[in-house]
Write an enzyme that holds these catalytic residues in place. Structure first.
Site, PDB file in Angstrom:
ATOM      1  N   ASP A  80     -16.370  97.017  56.921  1.00  0.00           N
ATOM      2  CA  ASP A  80     -16.715  96.178  55.785  1.00  0.00           C
ATOM      3  C   ASP A  80     -15.963  94.864  55.924  1.00  0.00           C
ATOM      4  OD1 ASP A  80     -15.983  95.543  52.587  1.00  0.00           O
ATOM      5  OD2 ASP A  80     -18.014  96.269  52.982  1.00  0.00           O
ATOM      6  N   ASN A 119     -19.705  83.505  50.840  1.00  0.00           N
ATOM      7  CA  ASN A 119     -21.020  83.070  50.365  1.00  0.00           C
ATOM      8  C   ASN A 119     -20.887  82.130  49.161  1.00  0.00           C
ATOM      9  OD1 ASN A 119     -22.788  84.229  52.183  1.00  0.00           O
ATOM     10  ND2 ASN A 119     -22.988  86.123  51.035  1.00  0.00           N
ATOM     11  N   HIS A 161     -24.851  80.580  51.684  1.00  0.00           N
ATOM     12  CA  HIS A 161     -25.408  81.694  52.461  1.00  0.00           C
ATOM     13  C   HIS A 161     -25.590  81.380  53.946  1.00  0.00           C
ATOM     14  CE1 HIS A 161     -25.916  84.601  49.249  1.00  0.00           C
ATOM     15  NE2 HIS A 161     -26.199  83.570  48.471  1.00  0.00           N
ATOM     16  N   ASP A 178     -24.184  83.787  56.792  1.00  0.00           N
ATOM     17  CA  ASP A 178     -24.969  84.281  57.932  1.00  0.00           C
ATOM     18  C   ASP A 178     -24.214  84.063  59.243  1.00  0.00           C
ATOM     19  OD1 ASP A 178     -26.953  85.027  56.186  1.00  0.00           O
ATOM     20  OD2 ASP A 178     -28.329  83.394  56.725  1.00  0.00           O
ATOM     21  N   GLU A 192     -22.564  93.248  53.897  1.00  0.00           N
ATOM     22  CA  GLU A 192     -21.484  93.055  54.867  1.00  0.00           C
ATOM     23  C   GLU A 192     -20.921  94.386  55.352  1.00  0.00           C
ATOM     24  OE1 GLU A 192     -19.454  93.347  50.902  1.00  0.00           O
ATOM     25  OE2 GLU A 192     -21.305  92.476  51.625  1.00  0.00           O
TER      26      GLU A 192
END
Length: 196
Positions: A95, A103, A108, A112, A138
């Protein structure tokens, strides 16, 4: 002319007799070649599309890692194989720490980039026989066949180290460091499902 036999011979050469047939046969051969070529091109295109659709159905569109559904299918097969041959098998849940903050602060597209970088870290840290999947957001999962708990912990440490060394240069992420949390477990004899 009575009394004189009259014999009339009319002949055509073979070329003249077959000329119409040759023309027709040539046209048919050309159409067959063109049609066969078109069919071959259409078939090749359909095969490429089918391969692309299969890839899309089993992988995460962003990271190109296995998607959750396909990972679980392969993991179940690996559980059966591992139990049949009494071999070790290690599973990792990973994680990204504080990913929502990335984010929120950078957007975003930056998130990414972080996901793509982390996917590369996992690929570089694992063997080609290991299964790496994106479980959602994630969260990631790695299955290490033929690996005991100690081997899984070594791989996890390698991923932790490489994750801290990740450098980003796009989307305002210069200087941003990421970290991850990893849980490692080994398959027990009583484990029959990947969820267990």
């Amino acid at each position: 002319v009575r009394g004189f036999p009259l014999l009339t011979i009319v002949s055509l050469s073979v070329g003249e007799v077959l000329e119409g047939w040759r023309r027709t046969a040539t046209l048919l051969a050309i159409f067959a070649l063109l049609g066969g070529g078109a069919i071959l091109m259409i078939t090749m295109t359909l095969v490429r599309i089918q391969q692309r659709l299969f890839t899309l159905s089993i992988s995460d569109p962003l990271t190109q890692l296995l998607n959750r559904r396909h990972f679980i299918t392969l993991a179940q097969q690996e559980i059966r194989r591992t139990q049949r041959y009494e071999r070790p098998f290690t599973l990792m849940m990973l994680d990204l720490d504080h990913f929502k903050r990335v984010n929120d602060l950078y957007g975003h597209p930056a998130g990414d980039q972080v996901l793509l970088g982390f996917a590369d870290v996992m690929r570089e840290s694992c063997r080609s026989s290991d299964l790496i999947g994106r479980f959602g957001g994630e969260e990631f999962v790695i299955l290490l066949p033929e690996t005991d708990l100690k081997g899984g912990q070594l791989t996890a440490e390698k991923i932790l180290h490489r994750t801290r060394e990740l450098l980003f240069i796009d989307h305002g992420l210069e200087g941003v460091q990421i970290s991850c949390s990893i849980g490692v477990t080994q398959l027990l004899e009583s484990d029959n499902e990947i969820d267990t």
